[in-house]
Design a protein around this motif. Structure first.
Motif, short mmCIF file in Angstrom:
data_model
loop_
_atom_site.label_atom_id
_atom_site.label_comp_id
_atom_site.label_asym_id
_atom_site.label_seq_id
_atom_site.Cartn_x
_atom_site.Cartn_y
_atom_site.Cartn_z
N ILE A 1 31.33 29.73 31.53
CA ILE A 1 30.11 29.43 31.87
C ILE A 1 29.68 29.84 33.20
CG2 ILE A 1 28.41 27.54 32.12
CD1 ILE A 1 29.77 25.81 29.96
N ALA A 2 30.60 29.50 34.26
CA ALA A 2 30.63 30.11 35.52
C ALA A 2 30.02 31.55 35.82
CB ALA A 2 31.58 29.68 36.41
N TRP A 3 30.92 32.32 35.00
CA TRP A 3 30.80 33.81 34.64
C TRP A 3 29.51 34.06 34.21
CZ3 TRP A 3 33.05 36.23 38.40
CH2 TRP A 3 34.61 36.20 38.73
N LEU A 4 29.14 33.59 33.12
CA LEU A 4 28.08 33.90 32.35
C LEU A 4 26.71 33.65 33.38
CD1 LEU A 4 28.56 32.30 28.71
CD2 LEU A 4 28.13 35.00 29.42
N THR A 5 26.71 32.51 34.01
CA THR A 5 25.70 32.21 34.92
C THR A 5 25.44 32.90 36.08
OG1 THR A 5 26.02 29.77 34.34
CG2 THR A 5 24.70 30.29 36.44
N GLY A 6 26.64 33.57 36.73
CA GLY A 6 26.55 34.46 37.66
C GLY A 6 25.98 35.98 37.03
N LEU A 7 26.43 36.29 35.82
CA LEU A 7 25.66 37.40 35.14
C LEU A 7 24.15 37.32 35.13
CD1 LEU A 7 26.88 40.12 34.16
CD2 LEU A 7 27.11 39.21 31.93
N HIS A 8 23.90 36.12 34.50
CA HIS A 8 22.59 35.82 34.20
C HIS A 8 21.47 36.09 35.31
CE1 HIS A 8 19.03 33.11 33.56
NE2 HIS A 8 18.95 33.80 32.34
N ASP B 1 17.07 27.98 27.50
CA ASP B 1 16.23 27.94 28.49
C ASP B 1 16.05 26.56 29.04
OD1 ASP B 1 15.12 29.50 30.45
OD2 ASP B 1 13.12 29.70 29.51
N LEU B 2 16.93 25.75 29.33
CA LEU B 2 16.84 24.26 29.54
C LEU B 2 16.88 24.18 31.00
CD1 LEU B 2 16.47 21.75 28.04
CD2 LEU B 2 18.81 21.25 27.98
N HIS B 3 15.71 24.39 31.83
CA HIS B 3 15.81 24.35 33.20
C HIS B 3 14.72 23.23 33.37
CE1 HIS B 3 12.34 27.25 33.01
NE2 HIS B 3 13.33 28.13 32.51
N GLY B 4 14.48 23.22 34.79
CA GLY B 4 13.70 22.24 35.22
C GLY B 4 12.10 22.74 34.95
N TRP B 5 11.68 23.55 34.93
CA TRP B 5 10.28 24.21 34.53
C TRP B 5 9.93 23.74 33.11
CZ3 TRP B 5 13.47 26.42 37.85
CH2 TRP B 5 13.09 26.62 39.21
N ASN B 6 10.88 23.60 32.18
CA ASN B 6 10.59 23.22 30.84
C ASN B 6 11.08 21.73 30.48
OD1 ASN B 6 10.02 25.81 30.37
ND2 ASN B 6 12.02 26.57 29.67
N LEU B 7 10.94 20.99 31.55
CA LEU B 7 11.22 19.38 31.28
C LEU B 7 9.92 18.79 31.47
CD1 LEU B 7 14.45 18.61 32.88
CD2 LEU B 7 14.14 19.36 30.66
N ALA B 8 9.65 17.76 31.02
CA ALA B 8 8.48 16.74 31.45
C ALA B 8 9.25 15.60 31.98
CB ALA B 8 7.71 16.38 30.17
N PHE B 9 9.56 15.50 33.13
CA PHE B 9 10.07 14.49 33.91
C PHE B 9 9.31 13.46 34.58
CE2 PHE B 9 12.77 12.82 37.45
CZ PHE B 9 13.90 12.69 36.53
N ASP B 10 9.44 12.15 34.14
CA ASP B 10 8.82 11.14 34.77
C ASP B 10 9.70 10.77 36.28
OD1 ASP B 10 7.79 9.00 35.67
OD2 ASP B 10 7.97 7.67 33.67
N ASP C 1 24.33 28.47 26.22
CA ASP C 1 23.47 27.49 26.39
C ASP C 1 23.42 26.48 27.62
OD1 ASP C 1 21.03 26.28 25.20
OD2 ASP C 1 21.87 24.93 23.96
N PHE C 2 24.61 26.66 28.18
CA PHE C 2 24.89 25.86 29.56
C PHE C 2 24.44 26.66 30.84
CE2 PHE C 2 27.03 23.58 26.09
CZ PHE C 2 26.93 22.52 26.45
N VAL C 3 23.80 27.84 30.88
CA VAL C 3 23.55 28.51 32.01
C VAL C 3 22.27 28.11 32.70
CG1 VAL C 3 22.80 30.80 32.42
CG2 VAL C 3 24.77 30.63 31.04
N PHE D 1 27.39 20.90 36.02
CA PHE D 1 28.82 20.40 35.93
C PHE D 1 28.75 18.73 35.41
CE2 PHE D 1 29.32 23.45 39.33
CZ PHE D 1 30.23 24.41 38.38
N ARG D 2 27.69 18.16 35.38
CA ARG D 2 27.59 16.70 35.05
C ARG D 2 27.44 16.86 33.67
NH1 ARG D 2 26.15 12.32 38.46
NH2 ARG D 2 25.95 12.83 40.91
N LEU D 3 26.45 18.00 33.21
CA LEU D 3 25.91 18.04 31.81
C LEU D 3 27.17 18.52 30.93
CD1 LEU D 3 23.87 18.27 29.66
CD2 LEU D 3 23.26 20.66 30.62
N MET D 4 27.87 19.14 31.49
CA MET D 4 29.22 19.84 30.59
C MET D 4 29.95 18.52 30.46
SD MET D 4 30.21 23.20 32.86
CE MET D 4 28.89 24.13 33.53
N ALA D 5 30.24 17.78 31.44
CA ALA D 5 31.15 16.63 31.25
C ALA D 5 30.65 15.46 30.31
CB ALA D 5 31.36 15.75 32.75
N GLU D 6 29.30 15.32 30.20
CA GLU D 6 28.62 14.37 29.35
C GLU D 6 28.52 14.93 28.22
OE1 GLU D 6 27.09 11.11 28.19
OE2 GLU D 6 27.74 11.33 30.25
#
Length: 288
Positions: free
Chosen positions: A251-258, A187-196, A219-221, A232-237
């Motif tokens: 991952i693209a199909w999983l993201t669409g389904l989600h 569930d690694l989206h921006g609402w679960n980050l503490a970003f400076d 886990d990449f959705v 896409f940057r995250l996948m490459a890194e």
């Protein structure tokens, strides 16, 4: 205390922590599973919205005790209070959420650093020894419904222009994940980050309630909710840091389904508040 207002939550906190009587209490935006109260911008109290949430908060506290020492990013040091009322307590991680519009304003260097930091966290989680995690209560992440069920639930909310794309998403036959199962945040989206926002760095990650063992590619959705560019940057890194080669089409199909699933399962208020129809439309150009 499901659905309690700020006054009731404040009273519950003060009954156990009377020294906080002069503090400032703020009810944070309701999450899917819990309500959170910010006390003086230094403490976070989380109350479950549903009865099942008590066990989830207790499990999360145990998992964080395992994750914390090996995580490259700060995670909450959570204490669980069984109640009544039940709640979890931790010191607030410094930083703020990262919303899509804020990501769009980041310079190139900050975008690269963000992908680098999140990839490092994912690799650390994926490489954890499963034994201590299972002893702490980690289990499988929840199974998604069948694609046909997801499509049927979302259909009443889909405008005619999205009928064909939604049918394509539901018809994408994906075999079991060839990379197997890993422990992840999921569930690694921006609402679960503490970003400076001043330094452009992630200071910490929270909300591990949905973490567990699941298909690696799933886990990449969630990161794409910040921006497809970040996904896409995250996948490459992730691959550059030594992770296995990722199937981007999967991952693209999983993201669409989600995104289709969220649209169908959410309340009308959540559809509007989180822009779930727009989330689905914005991802369509990234489907294979």
């Amino acid at each position: 205390m499901p659905g309690a207002g700020l006054d009731a939550l404040r009273a519950a906190i003060l009954a156990l922590f009377p020294d906080l009587s002069g503090a400032r209490f703020t009810l944070l935006a309701d999450g899917w599973e819990s309500q959170a109260v910010d006390v003086d911008d230094r403490l976070i109290f989380r109350f479950p919205r549903f009865e099942r949430g008590a066990g989830e908060l207790a499990r999360e506290a145990r998992l964080l005790a395992v994750i914390g020492p090996v995580s490259p990013l700060r995670v909450p040091q959570t204490r669980f209070h069984p109640g009544p009322p039940c709640f979890a307590l931790h010191r607030k991680l410094p930083g703020a959420v990262l919303l899509p519009a804020q990501y769009a304003a980041l310079p190139e260097t900050a975008r690269h650093l963000l992908a680098e930091q999140l990839a490092g966290l994912q690799l650390a989680l994926h490489r954890l020894d499963p034994g201590p995690l299972r002893q702490a209560g980690a289990g499988p992440v929840w199974d998604w419904p069948e694609p046909e069920t997801i499509l049927r639930q979302a259909w009443p909310r889909l405008p005619p222009a999205l009928h064909r794309p939604a049918e394509r998403i539901a018809a994408a036959a994906l075999p079991p994940d060839p990379a197997g199962s890993v422990f992840g945040h999921f569930d690694l989206h921006g609402w679960n980050l503490a970003f400076d926002h001043a330094s452009g760095r992630v200071q910490g990650v929270f909300d591990f309630a949905g973490s567990g063992f699941g298909p690696l590619h799933r886990d990449f959705v969630a990161p794409s909710l910040i921006a497809p560019d970040l996904a896409f940057r995250l996948m490459a890194e992730y691959e550059a840091q030594g992770g296995p080669k990722l199937d981007r089409a999967r991952i693209a199909w999983l993201t669409g389904l989600h995104r289709l699933m969220e649209l169908g399962e959410a309340t009308e208020a959540q559809v509007a508040r989180f822009g779930l129809l727009g989330n689905l439309e914005s991802w369509l150009p990234h489907l294979p």
